[in-house]
Design a protein around this motif. Structure first.
Motif, mmCIF file in Angstrom:
data_model
loop_
_atom_site.group_PDB
_atom_site.id
_atom_site.type_symbol
_atom_site.label_atom_id
_atom_site.label_comp_id
_atom_site.label_asym_id
_atom_site.label_seq_id
_atom_site.Cartn_x
_atom_site.Cartn_y
_atom_site.Cartn_z
ATOM 1 N N ILE A 127 0.848 -1.196 0.000
ATOM 2 C CA ILE A 127 0.000 0.000 0.000
ATOM 3 C C ILE A 127 0.881 1.243 0.000
ATOM 4 N N LEU A 128 0.462 2.227 -0.787
ATOM 5 C CA LEU A 128 1.227 3.469 -0.903
ATOM 6 C C LEU A 128 0.375 4.631 -0.390
ATOM 7 N N GLY A 188 8.673 2.872 -10.583
ATOM 8 C CA GLY A 188 9.023 1.505 -10.946
ATOM 9 C C GLY A 188 8.452 0.460 -9.994
ATOM 10 N N GLN A 189 7.941 0.892 -8.848
ATOM 11 C CA GLN A 189 7.348 -0.080 -7.909
ATOM 12 C C GLN A 189 5.842 -0.177 -8.141
ATOM 13 N N ASN A 192 -0.859 -2.487 -4.478
ATOM 14 C CA ASN A 192 -2.237 -2.939 -4.665
ATOM 15 C C ASN A 192 -3.232 -1.818 -4.386
ATOM 16 N N LEU A 193 -2.774 -0.861 -3.563
ATOM 17 C CA LEU A 193 -3.674 0.226 -3.177
ATOM 18 C C LEU A 193 -2.852 1.499 -3.001
ATOM 19 N N VAL A 194 -3.350 2.591 -3.588
ATOM 20 C CA VAL A 194 -2.722 3.901 -3.376
ATOM 21 C C VAL A 194 -3.756 4.791 -2.698
ATOM 22 N N ILE A 232 -1.789 13.472 -9.209
ATOM 23 C CA ILE A 232 -1.917 12.067 -8.771
ATOM 24 C C ILE A 232 -2.680 11.265 -9.824
ATOM 25 N N ALA A 233 -3.750 11.865 -10.374
ATOM 26 C CA ALA A 233 -4.540 11.164 -11.393
ATOM 27 C C ALA A 233 -3.678 10.814 -12.607
ATOM 28 N N ALA A 234 -2.719 11.697 -12.903
ATOM 29 C CA ALA A 234 -1.890 11.485 -14.099
ATOM 30 C C ALA A 234 -0.747 10.503 -13.854
ATOM 31 N N THR A 235 -0.381 10.288 -12.600
ATOM 32 C CA THR A 235 0.838 9.505 -12.340
ATOM 33 C C THR A 235 0.628 8.223 -11.541
ATOM 34 N N ALA A 236 -0.459 8.145 -10.764
ATOM 35 C CA ALA A 236 -0.571 7.038 -9.795
ATOM 36 C C ALA A 236 -0.813 5.682 -10.463
ATOM 37 N N ALA A 237 -1.401 5.690 -11.695
ATOM 38 C CA ALA A 237 -1.697 4.399 -12.333
ATOM 39 C C ALA A 237 -0.422 3.589 -12.544
ATOM 40 N N ASP A 238 0.692 4.277 -12.806
ATOM 41 C CA ASP A 238 1.973 3.580 -13.033
ATOM 42 C C ASP A 238 2.435 2.804 -11.810
ATOM 43 N N THR A 239 1.966 3.208 -10.630
ATOM 44 C CA THR A 239 2.426 2.533 -9.410
ATOM 45 C C THR A 239 1.415 1.490 -8.929
ATOM 46 N N LEU A 240 0.371 1.245 -9.734
ATOM 47 C CA LEU A 240 -0.662 0.296 -9.302
ATOM 48 C C LEU A 240 -0.613 -0.996 -10.116
ATOM 49 N N THR A 241 -0.909 -2.099 -9.460
ATOM 50 C CA THR A 241 -1.107 -3.347 -10.183
ATOM 51 C C THR A 241 -2.392 -3.217 -11.012
ATOM 52 N N ASP A 242 -2.579 -4.092 -12.000
ATOM 53 C CA ASP A 242 -3.760 -3.996 -12.881
ATOM 54 C C ASP A 242 -5.073 -4.039 -12.094
ATOM 55 N N ASP A 243 -5.074 -4.834 -11.007
ATOM 56 C CA ASP A 243 -6.314 -4.931 -10.216
ATOM 57 C C ASP A 243 -6.265 -4.012 -8.990
#
Ligand code: GLN
Length: 289
Positions: A127-128, A188-189, A192-194, A232-243
């Protein structure tokens, strides 16, 4: 130094009168003048609040009186009680706070509650927490879910020092704090949850004047209050797993704008959750597959 309306220092004043005088001077600035006065007096005398109720006619010696009325002055000048006492309760934790950190708000407990609903008790999720401040959200989740690994970032080194001290004090070992902007320290990391309680107040919001003792960087975010959320909306997806899931606190009037920002950045399953007062406060979304 004599303050108008306050007792001369060589005068002995009893607990009840000291409280009454403090309440009168706190009424214009505080929504809870009696509670504030009791908290400050209990600290000045190094006793519990219940001691005050049991011994209303005990007298304060001049040193205690000076200690008490000088902090009453600070509170009357608008300083949050949490900065004067150095602590604030959040999710049943006693958290250390300083002017480098936002004072944790009760409404942020909604974010913690919703996050916990997504994390099974035995899960070992990553979790981030973005912009952790005093560490309130990260530490609350870490204590409730000891098998999870939580990484928390903040652009303020001073805030992180407080957050790390809170983790030590609470004996929390499953949170790691990193200094840097938003997701920068964890590039790069994957998580599961941000979660984040970013600044979301408009730069010209008159409310900021009453919040002037708190760090502006934790409150204000551009002309519409949404700069941090856009980032955050523009960048956080890169740090999330697909689910994975993103969970953001925002102002109660920003629900639609936050949803639009997320949609434009490709987020799906966008859903807003209301607090107990019925105000939309937390938006949840998933990255596009
Ligand atoms: N809820 C806070 C307030 O309006 C703002 C906190 C924030 O910007 N994250 O007082």
């Amino acid at each position: 130094m004599l303050r108008e309306g306050f007792p001369a220092l060589n005068e002995f004043i009893d607990i009840e009168s000291a409280l009454a005088q403090a309440v009168a001077s706190l009424e214009p600035v505080s929504e809870s003048p009696r509670l504030d006065a009791e908290l400050l007096l209990a600290r000045a005398l190094d006793v519990s609040r219940s001691y005050l109720f049991a011994h209303p006619e005990d007298t304060l010696d001049p040193a205690a009186s000076e200690r008490f009325f000088s902090v009453v002055d600070r509170r009357a000048a608008g300083e949050p009680i949490a900065y004067i006492t150095g602590e604030r309760e959040f999710w049943s934790m006693n958290l250390m706070v300083s002017p480098a950190t936002l004072v944790p708000r009760p409404e942020t407990e909604l974010l913690v509650e919703r996050a916990l609903m997504l994390i099974p008790r035995k899960a070992n999720m990553r979790i981030l927490d973005l912009g952790t401040g005093s560490g309130a959200i990260a530490l609350a989740i870490a204590r409730e879910r000891p098998l999870c690994e939580i990484i928390a970032t903040d652009a303020s080194a001073e805030a992180l020092a407080i957050a790390r001290q809170n983790a030590r004090q609470l004996d929390v070992a499953n949170v790691v704090f990193h200094h840097g902007n938003w997701t920068d320290p964890v590039r790069g990391q994957q998580f599961n949850l941000v979660v984040s309680n970013p600044p979301y107040v408009r730069a010209d919001d008159p409310q900021l004047k009453t919040l002037r003792h708190e760090p502006a960087s934790a409150l204000a975010s551009g002309s519409d209050g949404l700069d941090a959320i856009r980032h955050i909306a523009a960048t956080a997806a890169d740090t999330l797993t697909d689910d994975g899931t993103l969970m953001l606190e925002h102002g109660s009037e920003q629900q639609q704008q936050v949803a639009d920002i997320l949609r434009r950045c490709g987020w799906t399953e966008i859903e807003c959750v209301s607090d107990y007062a019925g105000l939309p406060r937390v938006t949840v979304a998933r990255p596009a597959k």
